[in-house]
Design an enzyme around this catalytic site. Structure first.
Site, PDB file in Angstrom:
ATOM      1  N   PHE A 129       0.861  -1.183   0.000  1.00 52.46           N
ATOM      2  CA  PHE A 129       0.000   0.000   0.000  1.00 52.46           C
ATOM      3  C   PHE A 129       0.892   1.226   0.000  1.00 52.46           C
ATOM      4  O   PHE A 129       1.739   1.381   0.874  1.00 52.46           O
ATOM      5  CB  PHE A 129      -0.928   0.038   1.217  1.00 52.46           C
ATOM      6  CG  PHE A 129      -1.820   1.249   1.219  1.00 52.46           C
ATOM      7  CD1 PHE A 129      -2.967   1.283   0.424  1.00 52.46           C
ATOM      8  CD2 PHE A 129      -1.503   2.371   1.962  1.00 52.46           C
ATOM      9  CE1 PHE A 129      -3.775   2.420   0.398  1.00 52.46           C
ATOM     10  CE2 PHE A 129      -2.309   3.501   1.940  1.00 52.46           C
ATOM     11  CZ  PHE A 129      -3.451   3.524   1.156  1.00 52.46           C
ATOM     12  N   ASP A 214       9.205   2.424   1.481  1.00 56.30           N
ATOM     13  CA  ASP A 214       8.054   3.180   1.942  1.00 56.30           C
ATOM     14  C   ASP A 214       7.967   2.953   3.445  1.00 56.30           C
ATOM     15  O   ASP A 214       7.507   1.899   3.892  1.00 56.30           O
ATOM     16  CB  ASP A 214       6.782   2.690   1.227  1.00 56.30           C
ATOM     17  CG  ASP A 214       5.542   3.436   1.702  1.00 56.30           C
ATOM     18  OD1 ASP A 214       5.608   4.122   2.747  1.00 56.30           O
ATOM     19  OD2 ASP A 214       4.494   3.303   1.038  1.00 56.30           O
ATOM     20  N   LYS A 244       3.021  10.006   8.009  1.00 56.49           N
ATOM     21  CA  LYS A 244       2.312   9.576   9.223  1.00 56.49           C
ATOM     22  C   LYS A 244       3.011  10.021  10.514  1.00 56.49           C
ATOM     23  O   LYS A 244       2.838  11.149  10.942  1.00 56.49           O
ATOM     24  CB  LYS A 244       2.084   8.054   9.195  1.00 56.49           C
ATOM     25  CG  LYS A 244       1.042   7.650   8.128  1.00 56.49           C
ATOM     26  CD  LYS A 244       0.471   6.266   8.344  1.00 56.49           C
ATOM     27  CE  LYS A 244      -0.760   6.026   7.477  1.00 56.49           C
ATOM     28  NZ  LYS A 244      -0.512   5.376   6.212  1.00 56.49           N
TER      29      LYS A 244
END
Ligand SMILES: *Cc1c(COP(=O)(O)O)cnc(C)c1O
Length: 394
Positions: A129, A214, A244
């Protein structure tokens, strides 16, 4: 009934008005133990006094100039990111997907600038993702997220997670980069074994491809190291996307790169109006200072070992419903057996005032603030025990 919001989410009925530390509060005063922290975002918990103070102080001085002008906080934070990582250059964004976009562009541009414009393909793995922009959904390759949005973008190759032969076959002289999450979040809280990250680094070197991590979800101290790939020792990437947790709740992301890659991203190649804005930099610097404060990550390692061991006991006690405990550090998942549904478990937990999330592969996901203490872990595990007890097959 026409609604003003696009219904891209399906939130529960709770409405949170306030947060403090590891707790969220409804207007009525009802308290919830937050074991998802905005999906691995509020690493320092809610309303961290230093972050609040930094944001307030900056808010009274200057909010925004755009990148037409220098933002001093960017240089300060970029220097910190580079000091403690493989990176030499940083581009600031507002989100994870934007950090991924910058990472993909930086990888392709590296080969372009080195006289290999045809070397543009990006190899990813199943369960990935990388966000919801066009580039990110094409990199992620999840058919559910691609359906209905036109033709697949050219230039992305996906192999099965853990299939080393397929990986070796997929990385060719047309491969710009391999893009992976050291620990998959959304895809089901799945770790890439450290030895495989080292192998991947070697393969990329051998084939002249770049390696992109990532670490949007697994970075920023979440696994007990500043960056998740630090566990693997000699497996540094060329480019890394983060977001995040680095903003602790303020929208902030970044693309980190080596000099060799970053030096080609010159005037005109990329940009962002808001990326690296003074408010984000004020908070980002505080978050980083806290994460790298003496003892902070040791605490994450200790408390995550404790939580994992407790979760192991609960999983054993409910082995008819739980297949395994997964993840790393404070990014943990309970993989449920077929017939039991992760979202239902999250609902039961919420009924008992514990907030957890759901990830792919029928995994209940936990990503509590990094500041949790043993008492919080115990309370969460007791609640999960009760929630699992109430969980019925469906
Ligand atoms: C959340 C996430 C993204 C996307 O971040 P946004 O801020 O939602 O754009 C990308 N990669 C990973 C691994 C993520 O968990």
């Amino acid at each position: 009934m026409p609604k003003p919001l696009m219904e891209t989410y399906a939130p529960p009925e709770q409405i949170f008005e306030r947060g403090e530390g590891v707790f969220l509060y409804e207007r009525s005063g009802e308290e919830y133990l937050d074991f998802i922290s905005g999906i691995a975002v509020n690493g320092l918990g809610h309303a961290h006094p230093k972050a609040v103070a930094a944001l307030k102080a900056q808010a009274e001085k200057l909010w925004h100039t755009s990148n037409m002008f220098r933002v001093p906080g960017q240089i300060e934070l970029a220097e910190k990111y580079c000091r403690d990582s493989f990176a030499d250059r940083v581009f600031f964004t507002n989100s994870g997907a934007e950090a991924i976009e910058c990472a993909l562009k930086t990888a392709r541009h590296y080969h372009y600038a080195n006289g290999q414009p045809d070397r543009y393909r990006i190899v990813t793995v199943t369960g990935a993702f990388h966000g919801r922009t066009y580039g990110a959904i094409n990199a992620g390759g999840n058919p559910k997220y691609l359906e209905g949005f036109g033709p697949r973008m050219e230039g992305f190759d996906q192999i099965e997670f853990g299939d080393h032969d397929a990986l070796r076959a997929a990385v060719t002289d047309q491969t710009a980069a391999v893009l992976v999450e050291p620990v998959q979040g959304e895809g089901g809280v799945r770790e890439i074994p450290e030895v495989c990250l080292r192998g991947l680094r070697e393969l990329c070197d051998e084939r002249g491809a770049l390696l992109i991590y990532d670490e949007v979800q697994c970075g920023a101290g979440r696994t007990g190291k500043l960056w998740a790939h630090h566990w693997a020792g000699d497996a540094a990437p060329d480019i890394m996307a983060v977001a995040k947790g680095v903003g602790g709740g303020f929208p902030l992301g970044a693309c980190l790169a080596t000099d060799a890659c970053g030096e080609h991203m010159v005037v005109g190649t990329h940009g962002s109006t808001f990326g690296g804005n003074p408010l984000a930099m004020a908070v980002g610097n505080v978050v980083y200072d806290e994460l790298t404060r003496e003892g902070f990550l040791d605490h994450v390692v200790e408390i995550s070992n404790f939580l994992r061991q407790q979760l192991g006991s609960v999983a054993d006690a409910h082995s008819d419903k739980v297949e395994e405990v997964r993840g790393k550090g404070l990014l943990l998942g309970l993989k449920l057996r077929e017939g039991y549904v992760n979202k239902t478990l999250a609902k039961h937990a919420r009924d008992h005032h514990l907030l957890i999330g759901a990830a792919g592969d029928n995994v209940a996901r936990m990503a509590p603030p990094l500041i949790i203490e043993e008492a919080h872990a115990r309370r969460a595990v007791e609640t999960l025990d009760a929630a699992l007890g109430a969980l019925q097959p469906e």
